[in-house]
Design an enzyme around this catalytic site. Structure first.
Site, mmCIF file in Angstrom:
data_model
loop_
_atom_site.group_PDB
_atom_site.id
_atom_site.type_symbol
_atom_site.label_atom_id
_atom_site.label_comp_id
_atom_site.label_asym_id
_atom_site.label_seq_id
_atom_site.Cartn_x
_atom_site.Cartn_y
_atom_site.Cartn_z
ATOM 1 N N LYS A 1 99.904 97.282 61.507
ATOM 2 C CA LYS A 1 99.018 96.879 60.580
ATOM 3 C C LYS A 1 98.252 98.475 60.778
ATOM 4 O O LYS A 1 97.891 98.713 60.044
ATOM 5 C CB LYS A 1 97.922 95.489 61.181
ATOM 6 C CG LYS A 1 98.138 94.049 61.142
ATOM 7 C CD LYS A 1 97.185 93.472 61.131
ATOM 8 C CE LYS A 1 96.489 93.700 63.142
ATOM 9 N NZ LYS A 1 97.229 93.081 63.750
ATOM 10 N N ARG B 1 90.444 87.175 62.041
ATOM 11 C CA ARG B 1 91.641 86.342 62.869
ATOM 12 C C ARG B 1 91.566 84.803 62.697
ATOM 13 O O ARG B 1 92.467 84.873 63.541
ATOM 14 C CB ARG B 1 91.245 87.202 64.043
ATOM 15 C CG ARG B 1 91.097 88.408 64.622
ATOM 16 C CD ARG B 1 92.672 89.225 64.256
ATOM 17 N NE ARG B 1 92.838 89.868 65.843
ATOM 18 C CZ ARG B 1 93.046 90.850 65.964
ATOM 19 N NH1 ARG B 1 93.021 91.624 65.264
ATOM 20 N NH2 ARG B 1 93.388 91.241 67.423
ATOM 21 N N ARG C 1 104.002 100.560 74.700
ATOM 22 C CA ARG C 1 103.380 100.925 73.301
ATOM 23 C C ARG C 1 101.717 101.570 73.953
ATOM 24 O O ARG C 1 101.470 101.729 75.057
ATOM 25 C CB ARG C 1 103.304 100.340 72.287
ATOM 26 C CG ARG C 1 101.384 100.451 71.719
ATOM 27 C CD ARG C 1 101.012 98.706 70.337
ATOM 28 N NE ARG C 1 100.265 98.678 70.863
ATOM 29 C CZ ARG C 1 100.166 98.031 69.590
ATOM 30 N NH1 ARG C 1 100.119 98.263 68.427
ATOM 31 N NH2 ARG C 1 99.265 97.279 69.773
ATOM 32 N N ARG D 1 97.606 87.584 73.703
ATOM 33 C CA ARG D 1 97.345 87.661 72.413
ATOM 34 C C ARG D 1 98.232 87.128 71.250
ATOM 35 O O ARG D 1 98.127 87.236 70.274
ATOM 36 C CB ARG D 1 97.331 89.347 72.338
ATOM 37 C CG ARG D 1 95.968 89.561 72.805
ATOM 38 C CD ARG D 1 95.939 91.364 72.963
ATOM 39 N NE ARG D 1 96.322 91.901 71.942
ATOM 40 C CZ ARG D 1 96.878 93.293 71.432
ATOM 41 N NH1 ARG D 1 97.714 93.886 72.659
ATOM 42 N NH2 ARG D 1 96.955 94.150 70.550
ATOM 43 N N ARG E 1 96.864 101.021 76.818
ATOM 44 C CA ARG E 1 95.739 100.236 76.230
ATOM 45 C C ARG E 1 96.076 99.355 77.012
ATOM 46 O O ARG E 1 96.634 98.672 77.440
ATOM 47 C CB ARG E 1 96.237 99.633 74.415
ATOM 48 C CG ARG E 1 94.955 100.898 73.829
ATOM 49 C CD ARG E 1 95.484 99.460 72.427
ATOM 50 N NE ARG E 1 94.894 98.534 71.849
ATOM 51 C CZ ARG E 1 95.329 97.336 71.347
ATOM 52 N NH1 ARG E 1 95.872 98.501 69.769
ATOM 53 N NH2 ARG E 1 94.328 96.134 70.602
#
Ligand code: AMP
Length: 213
Positions: free
Chosen positions: A13, A88, A127, A166, A155
């Protein structure tokens, strides 16, 4: 043009929203980036949101709707915007419709980035994100951002347990929005596998096809 990017964490995204922003010159509004900045700066918003983010949970709707209402009300959003990370859940989707004027509401498009679950897990494992400009890299890329030269880091919420949480939160709260926008005739699905450039081309084609309707 009012575009929402819908898709699980790791579907691209942020990357696709950024590309579209560069091409169209309309603002990219990433609620995740806005919240991370607030956490880094230690603002009241950051202090309120930080705990939810660390757990991989959603920040309360009231906080998010206020944030989006203020951002969309800024002059640079008058000609359209690209939302990346909002809405969301259904309550946020309904609030967004309320915030938007009539014309904007009718031109809203939800671009659904479709990626198989195994591919998502592979992409997210390790990532890295640039501390300065927020660019995202696959595992094992160099430690320096190719865009701005800033340092890369993992992160906090890309670590394993939070990641699983998540993905669960996405399935339960956000995935139903696919049906929500489909029913309203506002959904466009794009296979989001392949290189970011290939996906971007499909996004463009999909938007072109909608405009030509
Ligand atoms: P993202 O970078 O979009 O994956 O967002 C990172 C985290 O910020 C999420 O896991 C949530 O904790 C929080 N967040 C971002 N956008 C929203 C939103 N629209 N509603 C609630 N929480 C959000």
């Amino acid at each position: 043009m009012e575009v929402i990017f819908l898709g699980p964490p790791g579907s691209g995204k942020g990357t696709q929203a950024q590309k579209l922003h560069e091409e169209e010159g309309i603002p990219q509004i990433s609620t995740g980036d806005m919240l991370r900045r607030a956490v880094r700066m230690g603002t009241p918003l950051g202090r309120e949101a930080g705990g939810y983010m660390e757990r991989g949970a959603l920040v309360p709707d009231g906080v998010m709707v206020k944030l989006i209402r203020e951002r969309i009300g800024e002059p640079d959003c008058a000609g359209g915007f690209i939302l990346d990370g909002f809405p969301r859940n259904r309550a946020q989707a309904e609030a967004l419709e309320e915030v938007l004027g009539e014309g904007e509401r009718d031109s809203l498009l939800a671009l659904h980035l479709e990626v198989p679950r195994e591919e998502i897990l592979r992409r997210l494992a390790g990532r890295l994100t640039c501390q300065v400009c927020g660019a995202v890299y696959p595992p094992r890329d160099p430690a320096i951002c190719e865009v701005c030269g800033g340092p890369l880091y993992q992160r906090e919420d890309d670590r394993r347990e939070t990641l699983e949480r998540r993905l669960e939160v996405y399935q339960k709260n956000t995935a139903p929005l696919i049906e929500y926008y489909r029913k309203r005739g506002r959904l466009v699905s794009v296979p989001a596998v392949g290189t970011p450039e290939e996906v971007h081309r499909r996004v463009r084609e999909a938007l072109g096809a909608v405009k030509a309707r």
